[in-house]
Design a protein around this motif. Structure first.
Motif, PDB file in Angstrom:
ATOM      1  N   LEU A   7     -34.455 -50.960 -31.803  1.00  0.00           N
ATOM      2  CA  LEU A   7     -34.288 -49.511 -31.704  1.00  0.00           C
ATOM      3  C   LEU A   7     -33.037 -49.129 -30.911  1.00  0.00           C
ATOM      4  O   LEU A   7     -32.243 -48.307 -31.380  1.00  0.00           O
ATOM      5  N   PRO A   8     -32.805 -49.703 -29.717  1.00  0.00           N
ATOM      6  CA  PRO A   8     -31.580 -49.331 -29.001  1.00  0.00           C
ATOM      7  C   PRO A   8     -30.304 -49.659 -29.775  1.00  0.00           C
ATOM      8  O   PRO A   8     -29.353 -48.879 -29.764  1.00  0.00           O
ATOM      9  N   ALA A  13     -25.669 -47.879 -32.896  1.00  0.00           N
ATOM     10  CA  ALA A  13     -24.875 -47.988 -34.125  1.00  0.00           C
ATOM     11  C   ALA A  13     -24.762 -46.641 -34.842  1.00  0.00           C
ATOM     12  O   ALA A  13     -23.668 -46.242 -35.266  1.00  0.00           O
ATOM     13  N   CYS A  14     -25.875 -45.942 -34.971  1.00  0.00           N
ATOM     14  CA  CYS A  14     -25.851 -44.629 -35.635  1.00  0.00           C
ATOM     15  C   CYS A  14     -24.976 -43.641 -34.867  1.00  0.00           C
ATOM     16  O   CYS A  14     -24.207 -42.883 -35.465  1.00  0.00           O
ATOM     17  N   GLY A  15     -25.093 -43.648 -33.554  1.00  0.00           N
ATOM     18  CA  GLY A  15     -24.275 -42.764 -32.741  1.00  0.00           C
ATOM     19  C   GLY A  15     -22.794 -43.075 -32.863  1.00  0.00           C
ATOM     20  O   GLY A  15     -21.952 -42.176 -32.952  1.00  0.00           O
ATOM     21  N   ALA A  37     -24.791 -38.835 -26.108  1.00  0.00           N
ATOM     22  CA  ALA A  37     -26.214 -38.578 -26.334  1.00  0.00           C
ATOM     23  C   ALA A  37     -26.908 -39.801 -26.935  1.00  0.00           C
ATOM     24  O   ALA A  37     -27.982 -40.209 -26.475  1.00  0.00           O
ATOM     25  N   PHE A  38     -26.297 -40.398 -27.950  1.00  0.00           N
ATOM     26  CA  PHE A  38     -26.894 -41.582 -28.565  1.00  0.00           C
ATOM     27  C   PHE A  38     -26.889 -42.768 -27.606  1.00  0.00           C
ATOM     28  O   PHE A  38     -27.808 -43.590 -27.619  1.00  0.00           O
ATOM     29  N   GLY A  39     -25.864 -42.874 -26.784  1.00  0.00           N
ATOM     30  CA  GLY A  39     -25.818 -43.940 -25.783  1.00  0.00           C
ATOM     31  C   GLY A  39     -26.944 -43.812 -24.784  1.00  0.00           C
ATOM     32  O   GLY A  39     -27.591 -44.803 -24.416  1.00  0.00           O
ATOM     33  N   LEU A  40     -27.204 -42.584 -24.345  1.00  0.00           N
ATOM     34  CA  LEU A  40     -28.319 -42.356 -23.420  1.00  0.00           C
ATOM     35  C   LEU A  40     -29.665 -42.654 -24.079  1.00  0.00           C
ATOM     36  O   LEU A  40     -30.548 -43.255 -23.463  1.00  0.00           O
ATOM     37  N   ALA A  43     -30.052 -46.380 -24.210  1.00  0.00           N
ATOM     38  CA  ALA A  43     -30.340 -46.941 -22.889  1.00  0.00           C
ATOM     39  C   ALA A  43     -31.785 -46.687 -22.465  1.00  0.00           C
ATOM     40  O   ALA A  43     -32.471 -47.575 -21.960  1.00  0.00           O
ATOM     41  N   VAL A  44     -32.259 -45.469 -22.708  1.00  0.00           N
ATOM     42  CA  VAL A  44     -33.621 -45.115 -22.312  1.00  0.00           C
ATOM     43  C   VAL A  44     -34.653 -45.901 -23.111  1.00  0.00           C
ATOM     44  O   VAL A  44     -35.723 -46.230 -22.605  1.00  0.00           O
ATOM     45  N   ASN A  45     -34.340 -46.241 -24.342  1.00  0.00           N
ATOM     46  CA  ASN A  45     -35.274 -46.986 -25.179  1.00  0.00           C
ATOM     47  C   ASN A  45     -35.103 -48.499 -25.077  1.00  0.00           C
ATOM     48  O   ASN A  45     -35.790 -49.239 -25.759  1.00  0.00           O
ATOM     49  N   SER A  46     -34.216 -48.951 -24.231  1.00  0.00           N
ATOM     50  CA  SER A  46     -33.994 -50.385 -24.081  1.00  0.00           C
ATOM     51  C   SER A  46     -34.925 -50.954 -23.016  1.00  0.00           C
ATOM     52  O   SER A  46     -35.447 -50.224 -22.172  1.00  0.00           O
TER      53      SER A  46
END
Length: 145
Positions: A7-8, A13-15, A37-40, A43-46
């Motif tokens: 997921l991360p 990749a999508c971001g 936003a996608f990086g955050l 990170a939160v889902n890692s």
């Protein structure tokens, strides 16, 4: 191990792809904001957001010695993330077991949840609690030494 990062990596990749398209179209500000936003989100889902996971046997052994709760979790679980964030610094006082890394942890969760891998499952004083209220767990942590 790799499953925890799917997921991360997909979010990153999508971001990156979306931000690259915006930047290529001359929209630098929107591209940078989207990438951030996608990086955050990635990170939160890692697994990096959570304290280091240990094995079920080690968590049970440590819990028997210090009386601290054991939390069974998995990366990408919104309820696990909610629990982790709401615990704040107290999260370091809990023994975390990643059920995707520890088959014994997954089996323990299935045993108390009717065959389902429902997380977070928190074990306090030998009693399992599925998806408990974070405020309740904070109270439990206040009661432990």
């Amino acid at each position: 191990m790799m499953r925890a990062w799917i997921l991360p990596l997909l979010l990153a990749a999508c971001g990156t792809i979306a931000a690259t398209r915006l930047i290529a179209d001359g929209n630098l500000g929107a591209g940078a904001a989207l990438l951030t936003a996608f990086g955050l989100l990635a990170a939160v889902n890692s697994p990096l957001v959570f304290p280091k996971s240990i094995s079920t046997l080690e968590a049970e052994r440590r819990s028997a010695v210090d009386g601290r709760p054991v939390v069974y979790w998995r990366p990408g679980c919104a309820y696990c993330l909610r629990l982790r964030i709401r615990l704040g610094l107290r999260a370091r006082r809990v023994h975390w077991v990643d059920i995707w890394r520890d088959p014994a942890g997954a089996a323990a969760v299935r045993a108390v949840n009717g065959g389902d891998e429902t997380v977070p499952t928190v074990v306090v004083d030998g009693r399992p609690h599925t998806n408990p209220d974070p405020a309740w767990l904070r109270e439990q942590l206040s009661a432990t030494p």
